[in-house]
Design an enzyme around this catalytic site. Structure first.
Site, PDB file in Angstrom:
ATOM      1  N   PRO A 252       0.817  -1.217   0.000  1.00 54.36           N
ATOM      2  CG  PRO A 252      -0.067  -1.068   2.155  1.00 54.36           C
ATOM      3  CD  PRO A 252       0.615  -2.011   1.216  1.00 54.36           C
TER       4      PRO A 252
ATOM      5  CD  GLU B  33       1.281  -3.356  11.184  1.00 54.93           C
ATOM      6  OE1 GLU B  33       1.153  -2.129  11.034  1.00 54.93           O
ATOM      7  OE2 GLU B  33       0.315  -4.117  11.420  1.00 54.93           O
TER       8      GLU B  33
ATOM      9  NE  ARG C 123      -6.551  -7.023 -20.823  1.00 52.81           N
ATOM     10  CZ  ARG C 123      -6.819  -6.046 -21.686  1.00 52.81           C
ATOM     11  NH1 ARG C 123      -6.005  -5.010 -21.775  1.00 52.81           N
ATOM     12  NH2 ARG C 123      -7.873  -6.120 -22.467  1.00 52.81           N
TER      13      ARG C 123
ATOM     14  CG  ASP D 195      -7.838  -2.371 -23.235  1.00 55.64           C
ATOM     15  OD1 ASP D 195      -8.940  -2.651 -23.730  1.00 55.64           O
ATOM     16  OD2 ASP D 195      -6.956  -3.209 -23.001  1.00 55.64           O
TER      17      ASP D 195
END
Length: 250
Positions: free
Chosen positions: A90, A117, A155, A170
């Protein structure tokens, strides 16, 4: 062929994902190969642990560097070139389409999926080459984030998609969200397909798609337009969109 290695404490999570749909077909075509390794197998302590309490105290457990460093060393053994080593975190920079395009040109990728953690800081500082986040939220582990990134990368490999132009058009590929799509029937419960798409005029259809792509980006992700080098026509359309927005009743 691209080689993708995944280091995870839960390799079974990848069994279905890597063997079905586009990811599975890509492997069948020989465009990519996958290998998932449980990095617990590389721990050297007698309790087979991969985590420990953080120095200085605090809540949670932290992944130790030894198992992951040794696992990566094993995956790189005999390699002449250094692969990209990707940490799902994150705290990483936001993963974008441009990153997928860049990574799709690599020969080998190693994904590290964390738990607990966090990581011993020596892992992101001295082992990995790229640290990515897929959003401003926290999950129980990095497996799902790795799956999302792998899907977006694979992809883009040559020959993986049935229509190679699909990846080019896309959302995000040109900095804009993709235009609306319609298929048969042309009239469904009174909801009709825009006439322009039925006209057969490919030049006008292309212009409509460009405009609607810009409109959708303006309405849903205006942040993507910040810093964009706008074409003259795009500037005119944006002025039109803003006027239409001002006229809408609250």
């Amino acid at each position: 062929m691209m080689k993708i290695d995944i280091l995870s404490l839960f390799p079974e999570m990848f069994e279905g994902v890597l063997n079905v749909s586009i990811l599975g077909k890509a492997a069948e075509k020989g465009a990519v190969s996958y290998a998932v390794t449980n990095f617990r197998d590389f721990t050297t302590n007698k309790h087979n642990k991969v985590d420990d309490y953080p120095f200085g105290g605090g809540a949670g457990m932290v992944l130790m560097p030894q198992p992951l460093f040794d696992a990566v060393d094993a995956l790189r053994a005999g390699e002449y070139s250094k692969p990209r080593i990707i940490l799902t975190s994150p705290q990483g920079k936001p993963f974008k389409q441009q990153d997928a395009e860049m990574l799709s040109k690599e020969d080998k990728l190693i994904f590290i999926c964390g738990h607990y953690e966090g990581f011993d800081e020596r892992i992101p500082e001295h082992l990995v080459t790229d640290e990515y986040s897929i959003g401003d939220f926290v999950m129980t582990g990095g497996e799902l984030a790795a799956m999302a990134m792998i899907d977006s990368i694979v992809r883009l490999l040559p020959g993986v998609l049935g229509n190679d132009t699909s990846a080019v058009t896309d959302s995000f590929s040109d900095g804009l969200l993709e235009h609306p799509h319609y298929t048969r029937p042309a009239d469904f419960r009174g909801m009709k397909v825009p006439d322009i798409l039925l006209s057969g005029n490919h030049e006008r259809i292309a212009e409509w798609r460009w405009k609607e792509s810009l409109r959708r980006t303006f309405e849903r992700r205006p942040d993507l337009l910040e810093g964009r080098d706008l074409a003259v026509q795009e500037k005119k359309w944006l002025t039109q969109f803003r006027k239409e927005t001002e006229k809408k009743p609250e």
